[in-house]
Enzyme design. Structure first.
Site, PDB file in Angstrom:
ATOM      1  N   ASN A  48       0.870  -1.174   0.000  1.00  0.00           N
ATOM      2  CA  ASN A  48       0.000   0.000   0.000  1.00  0.00           C
ATOM      3  C   ASN A  48       0.909   1.225   0.000  1.00  0.00           C
ATOM      4  O   ASN A  48       1.481   1.575   1.027  1.00  0.00           O
ATOM      5  CB  ASN A  48      -0.893  -0.018   1.251  1.00  0.00           C
ATOM      6  N   LYS A  85       0.171   4.222  -0.211  1.00  0.00           N
ATOM      7  CA  LYS A  85      -0.458   5.420   0.376  1.00  0.00           C
ATOM      8  C   LYS A  85      -0.203   6.617  -0.561  1.00  0.00           C
ATOM      9  O   LYS A  85      -0.116   6.418  -1.776  1.00  0.00           O
ATOM     10  CB  LYS A  85       0.050   5.642   1.807  1.00  0.00           C
ATOM     11  N   HIS A 130      -9.540   1.058   5.062  1.00  0.00           N
ATOM     12  CA  HIS A 130      -8.246   1.281   5.710  1.00  0.00           C
ATOM     13  C   HIS A 130      -8.468   2.242   6.894  1.00  0.00           C
ATOM     14  O   HIS A 130      -9.272   3.166   6.811  1.00  0.00           O
ATOM     15  CB  HIS A 130      -7.247   1.871   4.716  1.00  0.00           C
ATOM     16  N   GLU A 161      -6.882   4.666   7.938  1.00  0.00           N
ATOM     17  CA  GLU A 161      -6.696   6.090   7.645  1.00  0.00           C
ATOM     18  C   GLU A 161      -7.953   6.678   7.018  1.00  0.00           C
ATOM     19  O   GLU A 161      -8.293   7.836   7.241  1.00  0.00           O
ATOM     20  CB  GLU A 161      -5.453   6.270   6.751  1.00  0.00           C
ATOM     21  N   GLU A 176      -5.165  -4.832  10.657  1.00  0.00           N
ATOM     22  CA  GLU A 176      -4.146  -3.798  10.842  1.00  0.00           C
ATOM     23  C   GLU A 176      -4.422  -3.059  12.152  1.00  0.00           C
ATOM     24  O   GLU A 176      -5.249  -2.133  12.177  1.00  0.00           O
ATOM     25  CB  GLU A 176      -4.187  -2.791   9.684  1.00  0.00           C
ATOM     26  N   GLY A 215       2.740   2.456  10.772  1.00  0.00           N
ATOM     27  CA  GLY A 215       3.694   3.552  10.616  1.00  0.00           C
ATOM     28  C   GLY A 215       4.417   3.921  11.894  1.00  0.00           C
ATOM     29  O   GLY A 215       5.085   4.960  11.955  1.00  0.00           O
ATOM     30  N   SER A 217       3.621  -2.033  10.313  1.00  0.00           N
ATOM     31  CA  SER A 217       5.077  -2.109  10.500  1.00  0.00           C
ATOM     32  C   SER A 217       5.648  -3.476  10.142  1.00  0.00           C
ATOM     33  O   SER A 217       6.534  -3.990  10.831  1.00  0.00           O
ATOM     34  CB  SER A 217       5.462  -1.703  11.930  1.00  0.00           C
TER      35      SER A 217
HETATM   36  P1  13P Z   1       3.202   0.510   7.639  1.00  0.00           P
HETATM   37  O1  13P Z   1       3.699  -0.804   7.065  1.00  0.00           O
HETATM   38  O2  13P Z   1       3.935   1.701   7.138  1.00  0.00           O
HETATM   39  O3  13P Z   1       3.101   0.436   9.133  1.00  0.00           O
HETATM   40  O4  13P Z   1       1.688   0.697   7.095  1.00  0.00           O
HETATM   41  C1  13P Z   1       0.785  -0.337   7.264  1.00  0.00           C
HETATM   42  C2  13P Z   1      -0.438  -0.026   6.494  1.00  0.00           C
HETATM   43  O5  13P Z   1      -1.220   0.821   6.867  1.00  0.00           O
HETATM   44  C3  13P Z   1      -0.664  -0.755   5.238  1.00  0.00           C
HETATM   45  O6  13P Z   1      -1.948  -0.556   4.756  1.00  0.00           O
END
Ligand code: 13P
Length: 253
Positions: free
Chosen positions: A14, A16, A98, A100, A169, A175, A213
């Site tokens: 992903n 982002k 997601h 976010e 997740e 992150g 992560s």
């Molecule tokens: P990270 O791997 O940067 O922690 O992000 C995870 C994520 O949100 C994947 O959709």
């Protein structure tokens, strides 16, 4: 622990809101030329780069997808992109729900379920993301939260529920460099598997990915858990070497 046979793993990047045309070119070329991979692999770039990914990854073993889609087929929804449009660009997957988007765009469980339904209707596999915040985990509410989030989708999809991919997740692991332990991940994955088993006969063959992560040094341990069928990778998916190392970790699982 369940006794299901281990299926082929799936590792999804992903991106982002990262990347630009030249950087994507290099990343996609590194993935395309990496040789045989021990698992299924997909990338989800920002929408303007979907055509670039489709062009570069065509005839490779790597799939591509979107980070979101509209719950609607078409209409006056400025800024939105429908699942039908994603299908036209060859998208195999679309992330829905997601954290976010749930947090920053106030997407409810019902909206996420509608998006999953819209995707399936166009032959795009929704990767349904669920996960608890740190506050919810510390209050002992993890199980309730993820079950509620998945239940909305199962309810909306009915007999098609077996066609989705699920991604667990934990919001506190995204992150942050703070990964769930293998035990924490497996416990939630087993819970989600049981919920899917109650809803569909296909649950044992369904993929439940872990995200938060995931890095080259923790991927093998996570992927070796009986109910962890791969990963949804954020930051590390932007670095070809790291992303390929994570995919390679599936071979040890
Ligand atoms: P990270 O791997 O940067 O922690 O992000 C995870 C994520 O949100 C994947 O959709």
């Amino acid at each position: 622990m369940t006794t299901r046979e281990s299926a082929r793993h799936l590792v999804v990047g992903n991106w982002k809101m990262h990347g630009h045309h030249a950087a994507n070119e290099a990343l996609l070329e590194a993935l395309r030329t990496a040789g045989p991979l021990p698992c299924d692999v997909a990338v989800c770039p920002p929408l303007p780069y979907l055509a670039q990914a489709a062009e570069r990854l065509a005839r490779s073993a790597i799939s591509w997808g979107s980070q979101d889609c509209s719950a609607h087929e078409q209409g006056a929804y400025t800024g939105e992109v429908s699942a039908g449009m994603l299908a036209e660009f060859g998208c195999r997957y679309v992330l829905v729900g997601h954290s976010e988007r749930r947090a920053l765009h106030h997407e409810s469980d019902a909206v996420v379920a509608d998006k999953a339904k819209a995707a399936l209707a166009r032959g795009v596999t929704p990767i349904v993301c669920v996960g608890e915040t740190l506050e919810e985990r510390e209050a002992g509410r993890t199980d309730d939260v993820v079950k509620r989030q998945l239940s909305a989708v199962i309810h909306a999809l009915g007999h098609c529920a077996g066609e989705i991919v699920v991604a667990y997740e934990p919001v506190w692991a995204i992150g942050t460099g703070r990964t769930a332990t293998t035990e924490q991940a497996q416990a939630v994955h087993a819970l989600l598997r049981a919920q899917l088993q109650a809803a569909t006969a296909h649950a044992d063959g369904m993929k439940i990915l872990y995200g938060g992560s995931v890095k080259p040094d923790n991927a093998a341990a996570l992927f070796s858990q009986p109910d962890v069928d791969g990963g949804l990778v954020g930051g590390a998916s932007l670095v070809a070497r790291d992303f390929l190392a994570i995919a390679a970790a599936a071979a040890q699982a």
